[in-house]
Design an enzyme around this catalytic site. Structure first.
Site, PDB file in Angstrom:
ATOM      1  N   ASP A  21       0.849  -1.181   0.000  1.00  0.00           N
ATOM      2  CA  ASP A  21       0.000   0.000   0.000  1.00  0.00           C
ATOM      3  C   ASP A  21       0.890   1.237   0.000  1.00  0.00           C
ATOM      4  O   ASP A  21       2.041   1.179   0.430  1.00  0.00           O
ATOM      5  CB  ASP A  21      -0.893  -0.020   1.255  1.00  0.00           C
ATOM      6  CG  ASP A  21      -2.088   0.906   1.104  1.00  0.00           C
ATOM      7  OD1 ASP A  21      -2.341   1.355  -0.031  1.00  0.00           O
ATOM      8  OD2 ASP A  21      -2.746   1.172   2.109  1.00  0.00           O
ATOM      9  N   ASN A  69      -9.031  -3.790  -7.090  1.00  0.00           N
ATOM     10  CA  ASN A  69      -8.084  -2.998  -7.890  1.00  0.00           C
ATOM     11  C   ASN A  69      -8.386  -3.020  -9.392  1.00  0.00           C
ATOM     12  O   ASN A  69      -7.909  -2.171 -10.134  1.00  0.00           O
ATOM     13  CB  ASN A  69      -6.642  -3.466  -7.653  1.00  0.00           C
ATOM     14  CG  ASN A  69      -6.077  -3.003  -6.322  1.00  0.00           C
ATOM     15  OD1 ASN A  69      -5.160  -3.584  -5.781  1.00  0.00           O
ATOM     16  ND2 ASN A  69      -6.637  -1.927  -5.776  1.00  0.00           N
TER      17      ASN A  69
HETATM   18  C1  FPP Z   1      -0.867  -0.098  -3.575  1.00  0.00           C
HETATM   19  O1  FPP Z   1      -0.583   1.231  -3.857  1.00  0.00           O
HETATM   20  C2  FPP Z   1      -0.282  -0.996  -4.565  1.00  0.00           C
HETATM   21  C3  FPP Z   1      -0.986  -1.622  -5.537  1.00  0.00           C
HETATM   22  C4  FPP Z   1      -2.435  -1.467  -5.711  1.00  0.00           C
HETATM   23  C5  FPP Z   1      -0.367  -2.519  -6.540  1.00  0.00           C
HETATM   24  C6  FPP Z   1       0.955  -3.180  -6.159  1.00  0.00           C
HETATM   25  C7  FPP Z   1       1.345  -4.104  -7.252  1.00  0.00           C
HETATM   26  C8  FPP Z   1       2.439  -3.960  -8.030  1.00  0.00           C
HETATM   27  C9  FPP Z   1       3.440  -2.898  -7.827  1.00  0.00           C
HETATM   28  C10 FPP Z   1       2.643  -4.907  -9.179  1.00  0.00           C
HETATM   29  C11 FPP Z   1       3.864  -5.763  -9.032  1.00  0.00           C
HETATM   30  C12 FPP Z   1       3.635  -6.776  -7.993  1.00  0.00           C
HETATM   31  C13 FPP Z   1       4.572  -7.646  -7.546  1.00  0.00           C
HETATM   32  C14 FPP Z   1       4.213  -8.619  -6.488  1.00  0.00           C
HETATM   33  C15 FPP Z   1       5.938  -7.683  -8.077  1.00  0.00           C
HETATM   34  P1  FPP Z   1      -1.746   2.305  -3.988  1.00  0.00           P
HETATM   35  O2  FPP Z   1      -1.848   2.690  -5.417  1.00  0.00           O
HETATM   36  O3  FPP Z   1      -2.997   1.767  -3.369  1.00  0.00           O
HETATM   37  O4  FPP Z   1      -1.162   3.452  -3.175  1.00  0.00           O
HETATM   38  P2  FPP Z   1      -1.994   4.559  -2.387  1.00  0.00           P
HETATM   39  O5  FPP Z   1      -2.623   3.850  -1.216  1.00  0.00           O
HETATM   40  O6  FPP Z   1      -0.923   5.497  -1.977  1.00  0.00           O
HETATM   41  O7  FPP Z   1      -2.970   5.131  -3.348  1.00  0.00           O
END
Ligand code: FPP
Length: 163
Positions: A21, A69
């Site tokens: 996150d 997501n």
């Molecule tokens: C949360 O940040 C993160 C995600 C929704 C996606 C994470 C997945 C990847 C980076 C893809 C690669 C995965 C692996 C396992 C290599 P957010 O966008 O919710 O952040 P915020 O809470 O600040 O909005």
């Protein structure tokens, strides 16, 4: 100083689960596009997996992409899928060389074919590795998992195979 050297190895958990996150906030706080945050988040995944293996953690679970997501902007979802694909391609040798068993939870059938194929091939190839289990939660939702479990139990009951 090496941060791992400061950890008391006699008091380690057997299972660590991380909710990925804050990538977006990290990026926007620096005036960068959200996708930059995801790119850095992926680099952190590599670091965390390496450190966990080195410390002898048995199970590492990463909540990477929730069922909710999929509702994000199409471009962001597509970048995330590409990052996941590239991670699996890039880290394959690292995973195999370090006896890491890759598993996944969630509705992975919903992943785009190029990601699904990479993932399932690596899951199959690493299935006998016994060093550490790395579980990726992808298209994962706790409610969805409960629904699937209830449906499977109902099917088993109808088939007469539920003890
Ligand atoms: C949360 O940040 C993160 C995600 C929704 C996606 C994470 C997945 C990847 C980076 C893809 C690669 C995965 C692996 C396992 C290599 P957010 O966008 O919710 O952040 P915020 O809470 O600040 O909005």
């Amino acid at each position: 100083m090496d941060v791992l050297a400061r950890i008391d190895r006699s008091r380690l958990p057997r299972h660590i689960a991380i909710i990925m996150d804050g990538n977006g906030r990290w990026a926007t706080g620096r005036g960068l596009p959200r996708t930059e945050g995801h790119r850095h988040g992926t680099d952190s995944v590599s670091d965390v997996v390496r450190a966990s293996r080195e410390l002898g953690i048995g199970h590492l679970t990463l909540y990477a992409f929730s069922a909710q997501n999929w509702k994000r902007d199409r471009g962001e979802v597509s970048t995330l899928m590409d990052l996941l694909h590239d991670y699996l391609a890039r880290e394959r040798a690292e995973i195999m060389d370090n006896a890491i068993r890759l598993t996944a939870i969630g509705e992975i059938e919903r992943l785009p074919p190029h990601v699904f194929d990479r993932l399932t091939v690596l899951m199959r190839d690493s299935a006998k590795n016994a060093g550490m289990t790395l579980t990726l939660a992808l298209s994962y939702g706790a409610r969805e998992e409960l629904v699937r479990a209830a449906q499977a139990a109902a099917r088993a009951a109808v088939a007469g195979t539920l003890p």
